[in-house]
Write a protein that holds these residues in place. Structure first.
Motif, PDB file in Angstrom:
ATOM      1  N   MET A   1      -7.345   0.594   3.308  1.00 22.47           N
ATOM      2  CA  MET A   1      -7.348   0.113   1.930  1.00 22.47           C
ATOM      3  C   MET A   1      -8.236   0.971   1.028  1.00 22.47           C
ATOM      4  SD  MET A   1      -5.081  -2.112   1.894  1.00 22.47           S
ATOM      5  CE  MET A   1      -5.252  -2.718   0.207  1.00 22.47           C
ATOM      6  N   ARG A   2      -9.193   1.679   1.614  1.00 23.02           N
ATOM      7  CA  ARG A   2     -10.009   2.581   0.793  1.00 23.02           C
ATOM      8  C   ARG A   2      -9.561   4.038   0.946  1.00 23.02           C
ATOM      9  NH1 ARG A   2     -14.738   1.147   4.405  1.00 23.02           N
ATOM     10  NH2 ARG A   2     -15.027   2.878   5.869  1.00 23.02           N
ATOM     11  N   GLY A   3      -8.407   4.239   1.583  1.00 24.67           N
ATOM     12  CA  GLY A   3      -7.804   5.561   1.632  1.00 24.67           C
ATOM     13  C   GLY A   3      -8.170   6.420   2.816  1.00 24.67           C
ATOM     14  N   ASP A   4      -8.900   5.896   3.779  1.00 25.91           N
ATOM     15  CA  ASP A   4      -9.292   6.668   4.958  1.00 25.91           C
ATOM     16  C   ASP A   4      -8.202   6.528   6.024  1.00 25.91           C
ATOM     17  OD1 ASP A   4     -10.493   8.004   7.012  1.00 25.91           O
ATOM     18  OD2 ASP A   4     -12.241   6.678   7.183  1.00 25.91           O
TER      19      ASP A   4
ATOM     20  N   HIS B   1       0.849  -1.190   0.000  1.00 23.61           N
ATOM     21  CA  HIS B   1       0.000   0.000   0.000  1.00 23.61           C
ATOM     22  C   HIS B   1       0.885   1.240   0.000  1.00 23.61           C
ATOM     23  CE1 HIS B   1      -3.158   2.859   1.347  1.00 23.61           C
ATOM     24  NE2 HIS B   1      -3.960   2.013   0.731  1.00 23.61           N
TER      25      HIS B   1
ATOM     26  N   GLU C   1      -9.916  -2.350   6.313  1.00 25.26           N
ATOM     27  CA  GLU C   1     -10.615  -1.858   5.123  1.00 25.26           C
ATOM     28  C   GLU C   1     -10.595  -0.335   5.054  1.00 25.26           C
ATOM     29  OE1 GLU C   1     -13.891  -3.477   7.963  1.00 25.26           O
ATOM     30  OE2 GLU C   1     -11.852  -4.012   7.343  1.00 25.26           O
TER      31      GLU C   1
ATOM     32  N   TYR D   1      -8.461   5.243   9.951  1.00 23.00           N
ATOM     33  CA  TYR D   1      -7.649   4.078  10.333  1.00 23.00           C
ATOM     34  C   TYR D   1      -6.807   4.403  11.549  1.00 23.00           C
ATOM     35  CZ  TYR D   1      -4.205   0.285   9.798  1.00 23.00           C
ATOM     36  OH  TYR D   1      -3.380  -0.795   9.992  1.00 23.00           O
TER      37      TYR D   1
ATOM     38  N   ARG E   1      -5.756  -7.770  -2.632  1.00 20.99           N
ATOM     39  CA  ARG E   1      -7.075  -7.753  -3.258  1.00 20.99           C
ATOM     40  C   ARG E   1      -7.555  -9.161  -3.621  1.00 20.99           C
ATOM     41  NH1 ARG E   1      -8.946  -2.877  -4.895  1.00 20.99           N
ATOM     42  NH2 ARG E   1     -10.205  -3.822  -6.531  1.00 20.99           N
TER      43      ARG E   1
END
Length: 230
Positions: free
Chosen positions: A160-163, A10, A157, A167, A38
């Motif tokens: 992984m979704r950019g938050d 990442h 997650e 996180y 993924r």
């Protein structure tokens, strides 16, 4: 100047490594591949898939004039025992400094994760690192060390979704709760992405949380001869 090829799952790990190694004479070249993470829930996903991809990427990074390779993903690091031996440059897993420290200082460890897919492989590395030979040459896990894995649910997650902020907050709260739940035990944040949250809990709450970043620079100084900038 040493060139280190950094293998990430990442992009958020890039800044953590850059900041930690900024005081050193080193060139960092980053390779990011989120594909394995993924695919990890696919029915036919297995260690074989991880081994093949990691082996291929390690060879590619080495061919790109790297003097050493740093693997920052714990999922990738789970297969380094075999794959690293096939590469002509040193390969260091992000958890190697922690594993060395756990061998040096036996105790009761709580290994905290956010990514469930990395638990089994990482704990296998932990238990292998703690193995010792007895007088008959037989391997056994040091009786003075006990390890337990704990996963902070619903967190991985987010990153992984950019938050990243969400996180950070969720992991910080999770690590603090774990430390309070297991008084007297040493809490370790297993993944690199957890390091900022671990540092915040240590600074703000006075609760020592160990992380892969804390020992990395000193480890690379010793094992790669990394030199500080003048």
């Amino acid at each position: 100047m040493i060139t280190i090829g950094c293998f990430h799952a990442h992009y958020s790990n890039i800044a953590l490594i850059e900041e930690t190694l900024a005081p050193y004479e080193v060139e960092l070249v980053h390779y990011v591949d989120p594909g394995l993470d993924r695919l990890k829930h696919d029915a036919d996903f297995s260690d074989v898939v991880i081994r093949e991809k990691v082996a291929q990427t390690l060879q590619w990074i080495a061919e790109c004039h790297a003097d050493a390779i740093l693997v920052t993903c714990t999922l990738f690091a789970t297969v380094l025992e075999q794959e690293a031996t096939q590469v002509p440059v040193p390969v260091i897993g992000i958890d190697d400094p922690l594993l060395q420290e756990m061998r040096r200082i036996p105790g009761d460890y709580i290994i905290a994760f956010t990514n469930p897919a990395t638990i089994e492989g990482t704990m296998a590395r932990v238990n292998q690192a703690l193995q010792q030979e007895d007088e008959n040459g037989q391997l056994h896990v040091a009786k003075t060390s006990q390890t337990e894995a704990v996963c902070i649910p619903g967190t991985f997650e987010l990153i992984m979704r950019g938050d990243q902020q969400g996180y950070l907050e969720a992991v910080r709260e999770g690590l603090q709760q774990i430390a309070e739940q297991y008084p007297g035990k040493t809490v370790v944040a297993a993944q690199l992405s957890m390091a900022p949250a671990a540092a915040q809990v240590t600074t703000n709450r006075g609760i020592q949380i160990h992380s892969p970043l804390a020992l990395l620079a000193a480890y690379l100084e010793i094992n790669l001869g990394l030199a500080r900038k003048r």
